[in-house]
Scaffold this motif. Sequence first.
Motif, PDB file in Angstrom:
ATOM      1  N   ARG A   1       0.842  -1.209   0.000  1.00  0.00           N
ATOM      2  CA  ARG A   1       0.000   0.000   0.000  1.00  0.00           C
ATOM      3  C   ARG A   1       0.875   1.256   0.000  1.00  0.00           C
ATOM      4  NH1 ARG A   1      -3.162  -3.125   3.380  1.00  0.00           N
ATOM      5  NH2 ARG A   1      -2.183  -2.266   5.242  1.00  0.00           N
ATOM      6  N   ASN A   2       1.916   1.263   0.837  1.00  0.00           N
ATOM      7  CA  ASN A   2       2.820   2.426   0.873  1.00  0.00           C
ATOM      8  C   ASN A   2       3.486   2.634  -0.472  1.00  0.00           C
ATOM      9  OD1 ASN A   2       2.277   3.161   3.504  1.00  0.00           O
ATOM     10  ND2 ASN A   2       3.988   2.017   4.355  1.00  0.00           N
ATOM     11  N   ARG A   3       3.955   1.557  -1.066  1.00  0.00           N
ATOM     12  CA  ARG A   3       4.600   1.652  -2.382  1.00  0.00           C
ATOM     13  C   ARG A   3       3.626   2.210  -3.414  1.00  0.00           C
ATOM     14  NH1 ARG A   3       8.487   0.116  -5.808  1.00  0.00           N
ATOM     15  NH2 ARG A   3       8.163  -1.260  -7.534  1.00  0.00           N
ATOM     16  N   ASP A   4       2.399   1.709  -3.410  1.00  0.00           N
ATOM     17  CA  ASP A   4       1.389   2.192  -4.353  1.00  0.00           C
ATOM     18  C   ASP A   4       1.058   3.669  -4.113  1.00  0.00           C
ATOM     19  OD1 ASP A   4       1.315  -0.329  -5.494  1.00  0.00           O
ATOM     20  OD2 ASP A   4      -0.553  -0.925  -4.497  1.00  0.00           O
ATOM     21  N   LYS A   5       0.985   4.074  -2.836  1.00  0.00           N
ATOM     22  CA  LYS A   5       0.721   5.491  -2.525  1.00  0.00           C
ATOM     23  C   LYS A   5       1.866   6.375  -3.007  1.00  0.00           C
ATOM     24  CE  LYS A   5      -0.240   5.109   1.924  1.00  0.00           C
ATOM     25  NZ  LYS A   5      -0.655   5.415   3.302  1.00  0.00           N
ATOM     26  N   ILE A   6       3.098   5.886  -2.847  1.00  0.00           N
ATOM     27  CA  ILE A   6       4.260   6.651  -3.320  1.00  0.00           C
ATOM     28  C   ILE A   6       4.208   6.796  -4.835  1.00  0.00           C
ATOM     29  CG2 ILE A   6       6.777   6.623  -3.586  1.00  0.00           C
ATOM     30  CD1 ILE A   6       6.838   5.160  -0.797  1.00  0.00           C
ATOM     31  N   LEU A   7       3.921   5.710  -5.541  1.00  0.00           N
ATOM     32  CA  LEU A   7       3.855   5.771  -7.006  1.00  0.00           C
ATOM     33  C   LEU A   7       2.762   6.731  -7.474  1.00  0.00           C
ATOM     34  CD1 LEU A   7       4.440   2.007  -7.910  1.00  0.00           C
ATOM     35  CD2 LEU A   7       6.025   3.918  -8.289  1.00  0.00           C
ATOM     36  N   ALA A   8       1.599   6.675  -6.835  1.00  0.00           N
ATOM     37  CA  ALA A   8       0.497   7.564  -7.223  1.00  0.00           C
ATOM     38  C   ALA A   8       0.861   9.027  -6.962  1.00  0.00           C
ATOM     39  CB  ALA A   8      -0.777   7.187  -6.467  1.00  0.00           C
ATOM     40  N   ALA A   9       1.453   9.304  -5.812  1.00  0.00           N
ATOM     41  CA  ALA A   9       1.862  10.677  -5.508  1.00  0.00           C
ATOM     42  C   ALA A   9       2.958  11.134  -6.461  1.00  0.00           C
ATOM     43  CB  ALA A   9       2.351  10.774  -4.060  1.00  0.00           C
ATOM     44  N   ALA A  10       3.883  10.245  -6.777  1.00  0.00           N
ATOM     45  CA  ALA A  10       4.979  10.608  -7.683  1.00  0.00           C
ATOM     46  C   ALA A  10       4.454  10.954  -9.068  1.00  0.00           C
ATOM     47  CB  ALA A  10       5.997   9.472  -7.759  1.00  0.00           C
TER      48      ALA A  10
ATOM     49  N   ARG B   1       8.511  16.074  -1.064  1.00  0.00           N
ATOM     50  CA  ARG B   1       7.123  16.441  -1.376  1.00  0.00           C
ATOM     51  C   ARG B   1       6.338  15.199  -1.792  1.00  0.00           C
ATOM     52  NH1 ARG B   1       4.339  19.519  -6.258  1.00  0.00           N
ATOM     53  NH2 ARG B   1       2.225  19.228  -5.508  1.00  0.00           N
ATOM     54  N   ILE B   2       6.986  14.327  -2.556  1.00  0.00           N
ATOM     55  CA  ILE B   2       6.319  13.090  -2.976  1.00  0.00           C
ATOM     56  C   ILE B   2       5.973  12.257  -1.740  1.00  0.00           C
ATOM     57  CG2 ILE B   2       6.639  10.909  -4.214  1.00  0.00           C
ATOM     58  CD1 ILE B   2       8.354  12.559  -6.257  1.00  0.00           C
ATOM     59  N   ALA B   3       6.919  12.131  -0.811  1.00  0.00           N
ATOM     60  CA  ALA B   3       6.664  11.365   0.411  1.00  0.00           C
ATOM     61  C   ALA B   3       5.501  11.975   1.184  1.00  0.00           C
ATOM     62  CB  ALA B   3       7.925  11.315   1.271  1.00  0.00           C
ATOM     63  N   LYS B   4       5.507  13.296   1.319  1.00  0.00           N
ATOM     64  CA  LYS B   4       4.442  13.977   2.061  1.00  0.00           C
ATOM     65  C   LYS B   4       3.089  13.753   1.384  1.00  0.00           C
ATOM     66  CE  LYS B   4       3.085  18.445   3.899  1.00  0.00           C
ATOM     67  NZ  LYS B   4       3.401  19.856   4.050  1.00  0.00           N
ATOM     68  N   GLU B   5       3.052  13.911   0.044  1.00  0.00           N
ATOM     69  CA  GLU B   5       1.793  13.712  -0.693  1.00  0.00           C
ATOM     70  C   GLU B   5       1.295  12.277  -0.558  1.00  0.00           C
ATOM     71  OE1 GLU B   5       0.353  15.391  -3.950  1.00  0.00           O
ATOM     72  OE2 GLU B   5       1.135  17.353  -3.414  1.00  0.00           O
TER      73      GLU B   5
END
Length: 191
Positions: free
Chosen positions: A18-27, A42-46
Amino acid sequence: MDGTNRSAQRPLRADARRNRDKILAAAVRVLAEEGLDAHLERIAKEAGVGSATLYRNFPTREALIEAVYRNEVAQLCEAAPTLLAQKPPCEALHDWTRLFLDYVTTKAGMADALRAIAATGNSPYGHSRDMIRTAITTLMTACAAAGTIRTDITPSDMATALEGIALTSAKPEQRDRAERLLDLVLDGLRV
């Protein structure tokens, strides 16, 4: 170390996935907006994760950008059979071309970053062209079997038309024009 991510070599726990997917979506969002100027923090925060989580998954900016690109291609291509399972073939093709526009717009926002990776000798593109042509072939084969499109236009022809639209109308502010061009191409396919 060979530069590969250890977590990519073994299955991820559900929370890590889930974290990996959230990072990819934010990126995707941040890179599309800011390109090479995007800050990883900023990507991590988003994404709602800490910087350490981002770096654990993607130890370098290049690793993140390449993963984002590969993920976008995979999602685009996986959408073809999903759409065909849910809709009539011509509707599925229509909807997939809109997803293709989304993919192209995202890719355009990341173009500088992707070129920077390619300049290092690593090709983020890999088999993406083949994967996209396979998706187009799947959709067009279903449409042809349903008798709704001409059979004298090949998936390669369609891919070339899509690439042309992408080259001339990939920016978000050109979306209306790109959709009109897609409609023109799709109208030309119909029997």
